[in-house]
Design a protein around this motif. Sequence first.
Motif, PDB file in Angstrom:
ATOM      1  N   UNK A 374     -57.884 -39.802  22.464  1.00  0.00           N
ATOM      2  CA  UNK A 374     -57.809 -39.542  24.034  1.00  0.00           C
ATOM      3  C   UNK A 374     -56.820 -38.433  24.071  1.00  0.00           C
ATOM      4  N   UNK A 375     -55.996 -38.379  22.970  1.00  0.00           N
ATOM      5  CA  UNK A 375     -55.298 -36.996  22.969  1.00  0.00           C
ATOM      6  C   UNK A 375     -55.908 -35.932  22.565  1.00  0.00           C
ATOM      7  N   UNK A 376     -57.033 -35.870  21.832  1.00  0.00           N
ATOM      8  CA  UNK A 376     -57.761 -34.807  21.461  1.00  0.00           C
ATOM      9  C   UNK A 376     -58.948 -34.604  22.680  1.00  0.00           C
ATOM     10  N   UNK A 377     -59.181 -35.381  23.478  1.00  0.00           N
ATOM     11  CA  UNK A 377     -60.137 -34.776  24.478  1.00  0.00           C
ATOM     12  C   UNK A 377     -59.319 -34.554  25.791  1.00  0.00           C
ATOM     13  N   UNK A 384     -62.734 -42.004  25.489  1.00  0.00           N
ATOM     14  CA  UNK A 384     -62.247 -42.349  24.055  1.00  0.00           C
ATOM     15  C   UNK A 384     -62.643 -43.727  23.641  1.00  0.00           C
ATOM     16  N   UNK A 385     -62.665 -44.669  24.523  1.00  0.00           N
ATOM     17  CA  UNK A 385     -62.816 -46.071  24.308  1.00  0.00           C
ATOM     18  C   UNK A 385     -64.272 -46.116  23.938  1.00  0.00           C
ATOM     19  N   UNK A 478     -59.196 -29.438  31.687  1.00  0.00           N
ATOM     20  CA  UNK A 478     -59.062 -29.203  30.472  1.00  0.00           C
ATOM     21  C   UNK A 478     -60.733 -29.362  29.594  1.00  0.00           C
ATOM     22  N   UNK A 479     -60.825 -28.581  28.873  1.00  0.00           N
ATOM     23  CA  UNK A 479     -61.956 -28.259  28.084  1.00  0.00           C
ATOM     24  C   UNK A 479     -61.569 -28.604  26.468  1.00  0.00           C
ATOM     25  N   UNK A 480     -62.032 -30.087  25.961  1.00  0.00           N
ATOM     26  CA  UNK A 480     -61.842 -30.482  24.856  1.00  0.00           C
ATOM     27  C   UNK A 480     -62.418 -29.101  23.543  1.00  0.00           C
ATOM     28  N   UNK A 481     -61.621 -29.301  22.344  1.00  0.00           N
ATOM     29  CA  UNK A 481     -62.218 -28.252  21.414  1.00  0.00           C
ATOM     30  C   UNK A 481     -63.451 -28.743  20.906  1.00  0.00           C
ATOM     31  N   UNK A 504     -55.022 -35.475  16.300  1.00  0.00           N
ATOM     32  CA  UNK A 504     -56.145 -36.661  16.096  1.00  0.00           C
ATOM     33  C   UNK A 504     -56.820 -36.682  14.978  1.00  0.00           C
ATOM     34  N   UNK A 505     -56.956 -35.442  14.459  1.00  0.00           N
ATOM     35  CA  UNK A 505     -57.755 -35.390  13.073  1.00  0.00           C
ATOM     36  C   UNK A 505     -56.788 -36.150  11.906  1.00  0.00           C
TER      37      UNK A 505
END
Length: 520
Positions: A374-377, A384-385, A478-481, A504-505
């Motif tokens: 969730x932090x990442x996206x 995320x779930x 927000x656009x995730x990496x 997150x990684x």
Amino acid sequence: MAVSSLGFACRSHFPVRPLFYCFTKVRFNSGLAAAIETVDDKDSDHHHKDSDRASKAPEWKKLNSKELGITNSMIPKPARQVLSGLKSKGHNVYLVGGCVRDLILKQTPKDFDILTSAELREVVRAFSRCEIVGRRFPICHVHIGNDIIEVSSFSTSAQNSPRNMRTGSEKSNGSCDEDSIRFNNCLQRDFTINGLMFDPYAKVVYDYLGGIEDIRKAKVRTVVHAGISFQEDCARILRGTRIAARLGFTISKETAHFVKKLSFLVQRLHRGRILMEMNYMLAYGSAEASLRLLWKFGILEILLPIQAAYFVHSGFKRRDKRTNMLLSLFANLDKLLAPDRPCHSSLWLAILALHKALAAQPRYPSVVAAFSLAVHNGGDVLEAIKITRKITKPHNRSFFELLEPEKLDSQTLLDEVMDFDLAVKEALGQMTDGFFISKAMAAYPQAPYSDMVFIPLDLYLDARRLFECVKENALKSFVPKQDSKIDYTSLSSGDLPEVRHVFARVVFDTVFPLNLSQES
């Protein structure tokens, strides 16, 4: 609560929320071994005892830089421009300090410092973008593009040196006045391996302190008696620990003895200086080895007492070679960083907060995974779930911070993730609160009292922003990496998407290691 108008830690025990927090790699495989066995019991410092040092001082050496493997092409263009700019005006110029050491070791220097015979005002006149900074020890900052090259002057350093009194013994070596000037400057250095000078035009490395020998022995040794050196500048305690961790060097017997004996002196440092040194330790690819050394020498309980208390509670010993979740998190961070590819300090602070929350209340692996995703996206917990439910990899069962998996329905998992989010934010606040830090010190009475807080308000807020996105609905803008490649320029500047991606990684790779088989 640690509240101060000056931004420094103060002793207070009222659990109220402060208006202003007293906020007050190249990687080396040998670094971890050195962090575990860092004291060289077979060697005494400075090659000889103090009584013999005058008569048995290290031989002055002038070495061919090519024979040491140093070429001018290894010097980055901005530093070469400053060197040539001063040399063209008739001034002597040298590269000094850690950059010479790193070039000899074929490592990537963090920065390139220049020493010159020019006065600082002459340096200012030589470059269009240059200013003198510092009051006690003034130097020049020369701006070349986006880079800053530090330039110091022989004359300024001589005026500020407490050790410019050795002029007899060097003359007996048949040296010239220039050697005496260089030698006296080297006496001001902290460690022998940092006391080297490289003249890129004469292609000579000057070694007056035995630094080359200590590099070959992989040893960190103070220039003068360690007890004197650390009282002159207690920041050297942290710097020596950092250098040993980064290079995988051992710390010689005398130096290690006084690192531990005088570790309490670091409390005298300005909080900004402590933050800088801790960032060098944790953000440049040698965090795990640094934490081990800080723990070994009794410094961790002064600077990061919450983490020191964790080591005590988990039964971690001073010479323990095993690992735990805290060390594993930073080991995985180290794999992604290097001296020329650091991260923003908010990243390591966020990792510390996440681990504190887990150590206080263990969680299911699926909860930690969904939270990190969730932090990442950008905060879409529901998405995320969905991803988390597809994970089939086994988690690392060696960490007590992770509960044995249970099949949770979507609503329960969502509730757990949101509760964990609050716990991480609370942990972050406690790490920047002198009251909670002083409570952590009660975990072991032999530790020195400390409620030191060196995290400034802006860094606390930077770290908190990483988690502010975690909500049931994604942020619209927000656009995730989209790829796994790390943009290190963005990472070091604190770009939110990049820092969230690496956070997150690191967390995911710690909870679900790549080399962990299903059978294990």
